[in-house]
Scaffold this motif. Structure first.
Motif, PDB file in Angstrom:
ATOM      1  N   GLU A 179      26.961   6.055   1.009  1.00 54.75           N
ATOM      2  CA  GLU A 179      25.677   6.493   1.541  1.00 54.75           C
ATOM      3  C   GLU A 179      24.704   5.326   1.681  1.00 54.75           C
ATOM      4  N   ALA A 180      24.708   4.413   0.723  1.00 54.84           N
ATOM      5  CA  ALA A 180      23.819   3.261   0.796  1.00 54.84           C
ATOM      6  C   ALA A 180      24.169   2.382   1.990  1.00 54.84           C
ATOM      7  N   THR A 181      25.459   2.210   2.242  1.00 53.20           N
ATOM      8  CA  THR A 181      25.895   1.420   3.390  1.00 53.20           C
ATOM      9  C   THR A 181      25.498   2.083   4.704  1.00 53.20           C
ATOM     10  N   GLU A 182      25.673   3.386   4.754  1.00 49.90           N
ATOM     11  CA  GLU A 182      25.375   4.122   5.986  1.00 49.90           C
ATOM     12  C   GLU A 182      23.880   4.243   6.247  1.00 49.90           C
ATOM     13  N   ARG A 183      23.083   4.448   5.190  1.00 51.79           N
ATOM     14  CA  ARG A 183      21.659   4.739   5.368  1.00 51.79           C
ATOM     15  C   ARG A 183      20.757   3.531   5.145  1.00 51.79           C
ATOM     16  N   GLY A 184      21.299   2.495   4.537  1.00 47.39           N
ATOM     17  CA  GLY A 184      20.538   1.265   4.418  1.00 47.39           C
ATOM     18  C   GLY A 184      19.539   1.181   3.284  1.00 47.39           C
ATOM     19  N   PHE A 185      19.685   1.994   2.225  1.00 44.64           N
ATOM     20  CA  PHE A 185      18.791   1.852   1.078  1.00 44.64           C
ATOM     21  C   PHE A 185      19.419   0.944   0.028  1.00 44.64           C
ATOM     22  N   ARG A 186      18.567   0.351  -0.805  1.00 41.26           N
ATOM     23  CA  ARG A 186      19.067  -0.496  -1.900  1.00 41.26           C
ATOM     24  C   ARG A 186      19.590   0.401  -3.010  1.00 41.26           C
ATOM     25  N   LEU A 187      20.779   0.088  -3.495  1.00 41.60           N
ATOM     26  CA  LEU A 187      21.417   0.888  -4.534  1.00 41.60           C
ATOM     27  C   LEU A 187      21.738   0.018  -5.730  1.00 41.60           C
ATOM     28  N   PHE A 188      21.324   0.475  -6.906  1.00 37.51           N
ATOM     29  CA  PHE A 188      21.662  -0.210  -8.147  1.00 37.51           C
ATOM     30  C   PHE A 188      22.320   0.802  -9.078  1.00 37.51           C
ATOM     31  N   LEU A 189      23.590   0.580  -9.373  1.00 36.56           N
ATOM     32  CA  LEU A 189      24.341   1.427 -10.289  1.00 36.56           C
ATOM     33  C   LEU A 189      24.483   0.696 -11.617  1.00 36.56           C
ATOM     34  N   ALA A 190      24.137   1.361 -12.703  1.00 32.41           N
ATOM     35  CA  ALA A 190      24.342   0.735 -14.010  1.00 32.41           C
ATOM     36  C   ALA A 190      25.816   0.384 -14.165  1.00 32.41           C
ATOM     37  N   PRO A 191      26.144  -0.844 -14.553  1.00 28.82           N
ATOM     38  CA  PRO A 191      27.550  -1.190 -14.766  1.00 28.82           C
ATOM     39  C   PRO A 191      28.153  -0.326 -15.853  1.00 28.82           C
ATOM     40  N   LEU A 192      29.470  -0.212 -15.851  1.00 30.20           N
ATOM     41  CA  LEU A 192      30.127   0.706 -16.778  1.00 30.20           C
ATOM     42  C   LEU A 192      29.726   0.470 -18.230  1.00 30.20           C
ATOM     43  N   ALA A 193      29.575  -0.784 -18.626  1.00 28.53           N
ATOM     44  CA  ALA A 193      29.243  -1.092 -20.018  1.00 28.53           C
ATOM     45  C   ALA A 193      27.830  -0.642 -20.390  1.00 28.53           C
ATOM     46  N   LEU A 194      26.963  -0.481 -19.383  1.00 31.72           N
ATOM     47  CA  LEU A 194      25.577  -0.080 -19.649  1.00 31.72           C
ATOM     48  C   LEU A 194      25.274   1.328 -19.166  1.00 31.72           C
ATOM     49  N   ALA A 195      26.278   2.033 -18.646  1.00 28.94           N
ATOM     50  CA  ALA A 195      26.059   3.401 -18.174  1.00 28.94           C
ATOM     51  C   ALA A 195      26.023   4.373 -19.348  1.00 28.94           C
ATOM     52  N   THR A 196      27.029   4.306 -20.204  1.00 29.03           N
ATOM     53  CA  THR A 196      27.020   5.141 -21.404  1.00 29.03           C
ATOM     54  C   THR A 196      26.005   4.579 -22.399  1.00 29.03           C
ATOM     55  N   ASP A 197      25.691   5.349 -23.440  1.00 25.18           N
ATOM     56  CA  ASP A 197      24.637   4.942 -24.371  1.00 25.18           C
ATOM     57  C   ASP A 197      24.941   3.590 -25.006  1.00 25.18           C
ATOM     58  N   ASN A 198      23.933   2.735 -25.023  1.00 24.77           N
ATOM     59  CA  ASN A 198      24.063   1.395 -25.579  1.00 24.77           C
ATOM     60  C   ASN A 198      22.667   0.925 -25.986  1.00 24.77           C
ATOM     61  N   ALA A 199      22.598  -0.166 -26.698  1.00 29.95           N
ATOM     62  CA  ALA A 199      21.298  -0.672 -27.139  1.00 29.95           C
ATOM     63  C   ALA A 199      20.742  -1.749 -26.231  1.00 29.95           C
ATOM     64  N   VAL A 200      21.578  -2.327 -25.362  1.00 29.86           N
ATOM     65  CA  VAL A 200      21.088  -3.366 -24.455  1.00 29.86           C
ATOM     66  C   VAL A 200      19.978  -2.830 -23.566  1.00 29.86           C
ATOM     67  N   MET A 201      20.139  -1.586 -23.108  1.00 29.37           N
ATOM     68  CA  MET A 201      19.131  -1.014 -22.216  1.00 29.37           C
ATOM     69  C   MET A 201      17.790  -0.843 -22.926  1.00 29.37           C
ATOM     70  N   GLY A 202      17.786  -0.928 -24.253  1.00 27.52           N
ATOM     71  CA  GLY A 202      16.546  -0.898 -25.006  1.00 27.52           C
ATOM     72  C   GLY A 202      15.674  -2.118 -24.762  1.00 27.52           C
ATOM     73  N   ALA A 203      16.202  -3.072 -23.986  1.00 30.39           N
ATOM     74  CA  ALA A 203      15.405  -4.243 -23.604  1.00 30.39           C
ATOM     75  C   ALA A 203      14.189  -3.851 -22.784  1.00 30.39           C
ATOM     76  N   ILE A 204      14.130  -2.612 -22.332  1.00 30.77           N
ATOM     77  CA  ILE A 204      12.918  -2.120 -21.671  1.00 30.77           C
ATOM     78  C   ILE A 204      11.709  -2.287 -22.589  1.00 30.77           C
ATOM     79  N   ALA A 205      11.950  -2.409 -23.879  1.00 27.44           N
ATOM     80  CA  ALA A 205      10.861  -2.629 -24.830  1.00 27.44           C
ATOM     81  C   ALA A 205      10.098  -3.918 -24.515  1.00 27.44           C
TER      82      ALA A 205
END
Length: 340
Positions: free
Chosen positions: A291-317
């Motif tokens: 869909e991103a290729t067809e419609r031209g929007f920017r797409l960011f998918l969390a990589p597999l290691a950061l998709a499931t619960d983890n503490a790295v994403m807590g860097a939002i702090a």
């Protein structure tokens, strides 16, 4: 700056050390899948007790891998909302103790916002403003994300989360736990058009909500028939299982992708970020990329290691620290539900 982040919202005990430049110095995750497998889902009491046993070794290992000690930390962050009350409390008490003893700032992390921020960490570029889709075992929701600390809900599930539906359907099909990976494996050889399952709200662009309870029930009726409960008397051929898994998965993906596209149109944003455990599903990722290729929007998918619960994403702090948002030591957990 060096920041210790702690994650105990559900059934993963995790800790990481990150810098204010979003460098990941270490990441440790202790899974509880084996503890909950025989129940087909997370048992809150078991989860909280496991966190108690694992929190200190996980923090110690994260510090060891980063090559630092507690005295080298500049702040400590912990997920305080949403999640299971007992699980959240274990992480918060550990973080409070470290903050008190080391006399460093304590930062509260919103678990859902952190899932979207995982896209920022992995991409190394600015992703805000964006539409954020959080899809996991406990949450399925769309947000207007104006900044890392300013989220506005656009819509959410009115009943089951997508990940919960995957777990329940996997149980019906005898595929095991956790359900998401099990259904994905079975669906790989199935026909996604074999069964016609409902796609709630998909044809209503004015409502950006989700519903998976009826879809789950439709799968149940397809297996045992209306009004029947006993799965033990039903024999499904391997191809039937694969077709049911593929058809169910396709219905979920259609809903998630369709509603995300409607959210992009409503907000006028050109960026979509996707996080949460179900974001690891290969069919979902494939559809979003198409869909991103067809419609031209920017797409960011969390990589597999950061998709499931983890503490790295807590860097939002880090973003909260920059905004001067730190917490008093009497802060409490907020289990949910949460509208960010």
């Amino acid at each position: 700056m060096k920041l210790l982040t702690i994650e105990t919202t559900c059934d993963e005990t995790a800790a990481a050390v990150v810098t204010d430049r979003l460098e990941v110095l270490s990441s440790v995750v202790a899974s509880q899948d084996r503890l909950h497998e025989r129940f087909g889902g997370v048992v809150p009491e078991i989860a909280s007790r496991a966190h108690l046993e694992r929190i200190l070794p996980v923090i110690d290992e994260a510090l060891r891998r980063a090559g630092i000690g507690l005295a080298d930390l500049d702040a400590v962050a912990v997920a305080t909302t949403p999640g299971l009350a007992g699980s959240l409390l274990v992480g918060l008490m550990a973080a409070k103790t470290i903050a008190l003893v080391q006399r460093i700032p304590l930062v509260a992390v919103n678990h859902l916002q952190a899932h979207i921020y995982a896209c920022r960490i992995a991409s190394g570029q600015e992703v805000f403003p964006c539409v954020g889709l959080i899809v996991s075992g406990g949450h399925t929701a769309l947000y207007r994300c104006l900044s890392p600390v300013d989220f506005q809900m656009l819509g959410s599930t009115i009943d089951d989360a997508a990940g919960e539906a995957f777990d329940k359907v996997a149980s019906m099909l005898g595929l095991g736990y956790p359900g998401g990976p099990a259904v994905q494996r079975a669906a790989a050889i199935g026909n996604p058009q074999a069964y016609c399952f409902p796609r709630p709200f998909l044809d209503d662009p004015d409502r950006l909500d989700f519903s998976f309870s009826g879809l789950k029930t439709a799968v149940r009726y397809q297996i045992v028939g209306p009004g029947k409960q006993d799965f033990r008397t039903v024999h499904l051929e391997p191809q039937q299982v694969a077709d049911l898994a593929a058809s169910f998965q396709e219905a979920v993906v259609d809903c998630l992708v369709g509603k995300s596209l409607q959210a992009l149109e409503r907000t006028g944003f050109g960026t979509l970020c996707v996080g949460g455990g179900v974001a690891a599903n290969s069919r979902l990722r494939q559809r979003f990329l198409e869909e991103a290729t067809e419609r031209g929007f920017r797409l960011f998918l969390a990589p597999l290691a950061l998709a499931t619960d983890n503490a790295v994403m807590g860097a939002i702090a880090i973003e909260r620290l920059k905004a001067g948002l730190v917490e008093p030591l009497d802060i409490e957990v907020a289990p949910g539900p949460l509208r960010a």
